[in-house]
Scaffold this motif. Structure first.
Motif, short mmCIF file in Angstrom:
data_model
loop_
_atom_site.label_atom_id
_atom_site.label_comp_id
_atom_site.label_asym_id
_atom_site.label_seq_id
_atom_site.Cartn_x
_atom_site.Cartn_y
_atom_site.Cartn_z
N SER A 2 90.27 59.94 -9.88
CA SER A 2 91.45 59.10 -9.61
C SER A 2 91.33 57.68 -10.15
O SER A 2 92.28 56.91 -10.06
N VAL A 115 95.09 66.15 -9.34
CA VAL A 115 94.56 66.33 -7.99
C VAL A 115 94.83 67.74 -7.49
O VAL A 115 93.98 68.38 -6.88
N LEU A 119 91.54 70.16 -6.42
CA LEU A 119 91.21 70.21 -5.00
C LEU A 119 91.93 71.35 -4.30
O LEU A 119 93.11 71.61 -4.59
N GLN A 123 91.97 69.69 1.07
CA GLN A 123 91.45 68.39 0.63
C GLN A 123 92.51 67.54 -0.05
O GLN A 123 92.24 66.39 -0.41
N ARG A 124 93.72 68.06 -0.24
CA ARG A 124 94.68 67.36 -1.08
C ARG A 124 95.27 66.11 -0.43
O ARG A 124 95.56 65.13 -1.12
N ARG A 126 93.68 64.05 1.41
CA ARG A 126 92.68 63.03 1.11
C ARG A 126 92.67 62.68 -0.38
O ARG A 126 92.50 61.51 -0.75
N GLY A 127 92.87 63.67 -1.22
CA GLY A 127 92.88 63.41 -2.66
C GLY A 127 94.01 62.48 -3.06
O GLY A 127 93.80 61.52 -3.82
N GLN A 131 94.10 58.53 -4.53
CA GLN A 131 94.95 58.00 -5.59
C GLN A 131 95.69 56.75 -5.10
O GLN A 131 95.76 55.75 -5.81
N SER A 345 101.68 59.37 -1.37
CA SER A 345 100.75 60.43 -0.98
C SER A 345 101.40 61.58 -0.21
O SER A 345 101.23 62.75 -0.58
N PRO A 430 83.58 66.91 -3.94
CA PRO A 430 85.03 67.16 -4.02
C PRO A 430 85.48 67.78 -5.31
O PRO A 430 86.63 68.17 -5.42
N ILE A 431 84.63 67.89 -6.34
CA ILE A 431 85.07 68.56 -7.57
C ILE A 431 84.27 69.85 -7.79
O ILE A 431 84.16 70.33 -8.90
#
Length: 435
Positions: A2, A115, A119, A123-124, A126-127, A131, A345, A430-431
Motif C-alpha cells: 500500500s 488489495v 488478501l 483481512q480486507r 484491515r487492508g 491504504q 475503506s 499478510p501477503i
C-alpha cells in the motif's frame, strides 16, 4: 503493498488543496470553478473502468498484473505536477489538470484491486484501512507544503498578477518527486500472484479486441451486484459533498473568514495556505481513524460504521459556516477526516467481499463511476446554484455539501452487507499465498 498510495495522495492532495487557488490566480471567478474542475470527474469516468478492465487481463511474469499501470500513471503524473504550477494562462492550468487527474486514475484504480487480489476477505477491511493510513499520511504532508515552504523556509507566498507563488510551485515539484518515488517502491518491492487460469486469460484476450473491452467496461454499470447498486447511492452523495468542499473551500475560507477575494493580497494567500493546513488536518485524522474504524465495525457492522462516519462529515462541513476564528476550522476538519477515512475503506471492504477474484479490477472501475458521476453533476450544478440563489457566496456550497453527507449516511441503511466474521488481528504474513 500500500506504500505507493502515499505518493498517489501527494498528487491528489496537492490538486484538491491548490487547483482552485491556481485557477482564481489565473483569473477564474467562483461560479466558473466547478466547470473548470470538470476534468477530474470526466477523466475518471473515461479512465477508471478501462484501466480496471485491462488490469484484470494483464499478466507479465516480471511485472505482474497491476504494477505496470502503477508505473505508467506515476510517470505521467510526475510530469504534470512539474508543469501545472508553471501555467501562465488559465487554459494551460486546465489542460494540466486533465493530464494530472487522468494519470492519478491510471495509478489509483489498480491499487484498489491490488488489495482485493492479495488478501482474503477476512483481512480486507484491515487492508483497505492500511491504504487509508498511507492516503492520510501522504495528504497531511502534501496539503501543508505551501504553508511549510512559506513559514518554515521563507519562500514567497504572493506573486505578481497571473503568476503562481513560489511556495505553491515548489510544493508541486516536491509532490512530483514523492509520487514517483513511492509508487515505484511498490512496483519494485511487491509481488503478485498469477491468475488462477493463465491460459484461459490468454484465450480471452486473443478473442476480444480493444472495442470489446471498452464496450464491456461501460456496460458494467448495468451488471452490478445488488450490494454495489445500493452502495452506489451512498457513494454518489458522499462524493458530491467532497467535490463541493474541494472546489469551494479556498473561496469560502478566504471570503467568509479572511474577508477578501483579492487573489494578490496577503490575506487571500494566507487563507489559501490555511486551507492547506485544514486539508492536512482532515487527512491526518483520516490516517488515525483508519485503524479505529475496523474496531467500530466489529462492534457494530460496516454499514452502521459508515453511516456514523458520514454524519461526522456532515457536522464538520456545516460547522465551517459558524466559524470566525481560522484555528477553529481545525475542529471542523476532524469530522470531515472521520468521514474521509470511512469513504476510502468501508465501501471497498463491503464490495470486495462479494466480487469474483478474476473481475475485481473491472468491478472496482465500474464502482468508481459513482465517484465521478456525482462530481460531474456537482460541476454542472454548483456554479449555477451559487450564482442564482446565493449571490456567488462560496460558503453556501459547503452547506450544500453537508446536506449531501447527511443524505449519504441515511442511505447506508439500505445496504445489504455480506459481512463475514472478520478477524481483525494483524496477520503474521499478510501477503502469504491464498489457498
Amino acid at each position: 503493498m500500500s506504500f505507493g498510495f502515499l505518493g498517489i495522495q501527494f498528487g491528489f492532495a496537492l490538486q484538491n488543496a491548490n487547483v482552485s487557488r491556481i485557477f482564481e490566480t489565473l483569473g477564474a471567478s467562483p461560479d466558473e470553478l466547478p466547470i473548470l474542475w470538470l476534468a477530474a470527474p470526466v477523466t475518471g469516468l473515461l479512465v477508471q473502468p478501462i484501466v480496471g478492465y485491462y488490469s484484470d487481463r494483464t499478466w507479465s511474469e516480471r511485472w505482474g498484473r497491476r504494477r505496470p499501470f502503477f508505473a505508467v500513471g506515476a510517470i505521467l503524473a510526475t510530469v504534470a505536477l512539474f508543469l501545472m504550477p508553471n501555467s501562465t494562462a488559465l487554459w494551460m492550468a486546465v489542460l494540466m489538470l486533465w493530464v494530472l487527474d487522468a494519470s492519478i486514475n491510471i495509478s489509483m484504480e489498480p491499487f484498489r484491486a491490488f488489495v482485493g487480489d492479495m488478501l482474503p476477505n477476512e483481512q480486507r477491511t484491515r487492508g483497505f484501512a492500511m491504504q487509508s493510513f498511507f492516503i492520510g499520511t501522504g495528504a497531511v504532508i502534501a496539503s501543508a507544503l505551501p504553508y511549510i515552504f512559506t513559514n518554515w523556509f521563507g519562500l514567497t507566498n504572493t506573486a505578481p498578477e497571473g503568476a503562481i507563488p513560489d511556495s505553491v510551485r515548489w510544493s508541486f515539484y516536491l509532490g512530483g518527486i514523492a509520487y514517483f518515488t513511492a509508487v515505484m517502491w511498490t512496483v519494485f518491492k511487491s509481488r503478485e500472484y498469477p491468475p488462477d487460469d493463465l491460459e484461459e486469460l490468454r484465450r480471452e484476450n486473443a478473442a476480444k479486441g480493444i472495442y470489446d473491452g471498452i464496450k464491456e467496461s461501460f456496460l458494467g454499470i448495468f451488471r452490478m451486484p445488488k450490494t454495489m447498486v445500493q452502495l452506489s447511492a451512498v457513494q454518489f452523495f458522499s462524493w458530491f459533498a467532497l467535490f463541493a468542499m474541494w472546489i469551494y473551500m479556498t473561496s469560502a475560507v478566504t471570503s467568509h473568514i479572511y474577508g477578501t477575494t483579492d487573489t494578490n493580497s496577503e490575506a487571500y494567500n494566507a487563507g489559501a495556505d490555511w486551507v492547506g493546513i485544514c486539508f492536512a488536518v482532515y487527512n491526518g485524522v483520516a490516517a488515525l481513524a483508519a485503524f479505529l474504524l475496523p474496531v467500530i465495525a466489529r462492534l457494530l457492522n460496516r454499514r452502521l460504521t459508515h453511516l456514523l462516519a458520514l454524519f461526522c462529515g456532515a457536522l464538520g462541513l456545516a460547522s465551517v459556516y459558524f466559524m470566525e476564528d481560522p484555528n477553529m476550522l481545525l475542529l471542523s476538519m476532524v469530522g470531515v477526516g472521520i468521514a474521509w477515512a470511512s469513504i476510502l475503506s468501508m465501501p471497498y471492504a463491503i464490495i470486495s467481499s462479494i466480487l469474483p477474484a478474476d473481475k475485481m479490477g473491472y468491478y472496482m472501475g465500474v464502482f468508481n463511476f459513482f465517484i465521478v458521476i456525482p462530481q460531474i453533476v456537482a460541476a454542472g450544478l454548483l456554479g449555477f446554484i451559487l450564482s442564482t440563489f446565493f449571490g456567488n457566496v462560496a460558503i453556501y456550497a459547503l452547506l450544500i455539501g453537508a446536506v449531501s453527507f447527511a443524505l449519504s449516511g441515511m442511505l447506508c441503511l439500505i445496504v445489504d452487507d455480506n459481512e463475514v466474521d472478520v478477524d481483525f488481528a494483524l496477520p503474521k504474513n499478510p501477503i502469504e499465498p491464498i489457498t
